[in-house]
Design an enzyme around this catalytic site. Sequence first.
Site, PDB file in Angstrom:
ATOM      1  CB  SER A 193     -13.580 -10.083   0.550  1.00 17.91           C
ATOM      2  OG  SER A 193     -12.842 -11.267   0.330  1.00 17.91           O
ATOM      3  CE1 TYR A 214      -9.276  -8.855   4.016  1.00 19.62           C
ATOM      4  CE2 TYR A 214     -10.249 -10.807   3.033  1.00 19.62           C
ATOM      5  CZ  TYR A 214      -9.848  -9.485   2.927  1.00 19.62           C
ATOM      6  OH  TYR A 214     -10.026  -8.807   1.747  1.00 19.62           O
TER       7      TYR A 214
HETATM    8  P1  NDP Z   1      -3.415  -2.792  -0.254  1.00 16.14           P
HETATM    9  O1  NDP Z   1      -2.726  -3.520   0.829  1.00 16.14           O
HETATM   10  O2  NDP Z   1      -2.668  -2.501  -1.504  1.00 16.14           O
HETATM   11  O3  NDP Z   1      -4.011  -1.407   0.271  1.00 16.14           O
HETATM   12  C1  NDP Z   1      -4.648  -1.304   1.502  1.00 16.14           C
HETATM   13  C2  NDP Z   1      -4.951   0.156   1.772  1.00 16.14           C
HETATM   14  O4  NDP Z   1      -5.627   0.236   3.030  1.00 16.14           O
HETATM   15  C3  NDP Z   1      -3.712   1.010   1.849  1.00 16.14           C
HETATM   16  O5  NDP Z   1      -3.923   2.237   1.194  1.00 16.14           O
HETATM   17  C4  NDP Z   1      -3.546   1.229   3.343  1.00 16.14           C
HETATM   18  O6  NDP Z   1      -2.962   2.500   3.597  1.00 16.14           O
HETATM   19  C5  NDP Z   1      -4.987   1.207   3.807  1.00 16.14           C
HETATM   20  N1  NDP Z   1      -5.115   0.936   5.231  1.00 16.14           N
HETATM   21  C6  NDP Z   1      -4.767  -0.176   5.902  1.00 16.14           C
HETATM   22  N2  NDP Z   1      -4.985  -0.018   7.213  1.00 16.14           N
HETATM   23  C7  NDP Z   1      -5.502   1.235   7.362  1.00 16.14           C
HETATM   24  C8  NDP Z   1      -5.932   1.991   8.473  1.00 16.14           C
HETATM   25  N3  NDP Z   1      -5.873   1.522   9.733  1.00 16.14           N
HETATM   26  N4  NDP Z   1      -6.407   3.243   8.255  1.00 16.14           N
HETATM   27  C9  NDP Z   1      -6.447   3.750   7.000  1.00 16.14           C
HETATM   28  N5  NDP Z   1      -6.055   3.081   5.916  1.00 16.14           N
HETATM   29  C10 NDP Z   1      -5.585   1.836   6.108  1.00 16.14           C
HETATM   30  O7  NDP Z   1      -4.692  -3.677  -0.542  1.00 16.14           O
HETATM   31  P2  NDP Z   1      -5.891  -3.601  -1.602  1.00 16.14           P
HETATM   32  O8  NDP Z   1      -5.824  -2.365  -2.396  1.00 16.14           O
HETATM   33  O9  NDP Z   1      -5.931  -4.898  -2.282  1.00 16.14           O
HETATM   34  O10 NDP Z   1      -7.127  -3.570  -0.589  1.00 16.14           O
HETATM   35  C11 NDP Z   1      -8.174  -2.640  -0.654  1.00 16.14           C
HETATM   36  C12 NDP Z   1      -9.458  -3.317  -0.178  1.00 16.14           C
HETATM   37  O11 NDP Z   1      -9.798  -4.377  -1.072  1.00 16.14           O
HETATM   38  C13 NDP Z   1      -9.377  -3.949   1.218  1.00 16.14           C
HETATM   39  O12 NDP Z   1     -10.571  -3.694   1.922  1.00 16.14           O
HETATM   40  C14 NDP Z   1      -9.257  -5.429   0.905  1.00 16.14           C
HETATM   41  O13 NDP Z   1      -9.723  -6.225   1.963  1.00 16.14           O
HETATM   42  C15 NDP Z   1     -10.138  -5.528  -0.327  1.00 16.14           C
HETATM   43  N6  NDP Z   1      -9.942  -6.708  -1.149  1.00 16.14           N
HETATM   44  C16 NDP Z   1      -8.747  -6.929  -1.770  1.00 16.14           C
HETATM   45  C17 NDP Z   1      -8.575  -8.066  -2.537  1.00 16.14           C
HETATM   46  C18 NDP Z   1      -7.295  -8.368  -3.209  1.00 16.14           C
HETATM   47  O14 NDP Z   1      -7.163  -9.472  -3.802  1.00 16.14           O
HETATM   48  N7  NDP Z   1      -6.311  -7.467  -3.223  1.00 16.14           N
HETATM   49  C19 NDP Z   1      -9.658  -9.034  -2.715  1.00 16.14           C
HETATM   50  C20 NDP Z   1     -10.891  -8.703  -2.025  1.00 16.14           C
HETATM   51  C21 NDP Z   1     -11.012  -7.572  -1.287  1.00 16.14           C
HETATM   52  P3  NDP Z   1      -1.938   2.845   4.784  1.00 16.14           P
HETATM   53  O15 NDP Z   1      -1.156   1.598   5.073  1.00 16.14           O
HETATM   54  O16 NDP Z   1      -1.146   3.947   4.210  1.00 16.14           O
HETATM   55  O17 NDP Z   1      -2.800   3.286   5.918  1.00 16.14           O
END
Ligand code: NDP
Length: 251
Positions: A140, A153
């Site tokens: 990020s 974060y």
């Molecule tokens: P979402 O919140 O839509 O998805 C997050 C995903 O992570 C979900 O599938 C969730 O699944 C999973 N997750 C969270 N905690 C856990 C855990 N303890 N174990 C396993 N899975 C977990 O966010 P994004 O798709 O946007 O995020 C994906 C990645 O992209 C992250 O690393 C985020 O930091 C990064 N990112 C996102 C940006 C944005 O603007 N959206 C910008 C920069 C980076 P579940 O809850 O079912 O476990």
Amino acid sequence: MQEMTGKTVLITGASRGIGEAAAHVFAQAGANVVLTARSASQIQAIANDIGDKALAVTCDVANWSQVKAAVDLAIARFGAVDVLINNAGMIEPIGPISESDPADWAHVIDVNLKGVYYGARAVLPGMIGRGSGSILTISSGAAHHPLEGWAHYCTSKAGVHMFNEALHLENAGKGIRAIGLSPGTVATQMQREIKASGINAVAQLNWDDHIPPEWVARTLLWMCSEDADEFKGHEVSLRDVAIRKRAKVFE
Ligand code: NDP
């Protein structure tokens, strides 16, 4: 499109957002996809939609035994993990350091940073044994710039950035491709949570300012190609229009 037939891709955080989009894009490219997340019913529904080439494994990335078990199940079903996509991540609770709950703060480090290490640790022996593999990690811009209310974060993503470099240093000579991806802002649940917090400039952005998760997914697929080899040990930025073109995100 990069051809992935016969390859197996394990995606963490595949229940929604970027991870879900990646599962569909890699499956369309011919890969076997292993979807992992905590939301069992959501990943199972996505896997059912994809078909026989998909396996859903419930897994909390903050738990080493669960990550190891997920990788073992993927190997038992498909023979190997060729690509690991370290995508699972969280940003809640957003707020100032002075008011943060120590357990909540530490949990974000457990998921965003230790989860990335656990994934790499679990797949590396098999990849090193075969002399090939790609470990793609979602970083990020927050890894490089502090943002108010996001200390947990930003700190976790800065750690992820360094981990990617260390992973490359130790394993590039063993055939492992370690590449980070900084996507910019993406239209997912995470941005809804950021908006609701009202803290800092990112919360002021409009939904239209964010790129679709499919662009990130297509970039991850491109990162498996030789064209992305120059980024081994580094981060690709999707804010870079030249990268968007090379990754053909608009198709
Ligand atoms: P979402 O919140 O839509 O998805 C997050 C995903 O992570 C979900 O599938 C969730 O699944 C999973 N997750 C969270 N905690 C856990 C855990 N303890 N174990 C396993 N899975 C977990 O966010 P994004 O798709 O946007 O995020 C994906 C990645 O992209 C992250 O690393 C985020 O930091 C990064 N990112 C996102 C940006 C944005 O603007 N959206 C910008 C920069 C980076 P579940 O809850 O079912 O476990």
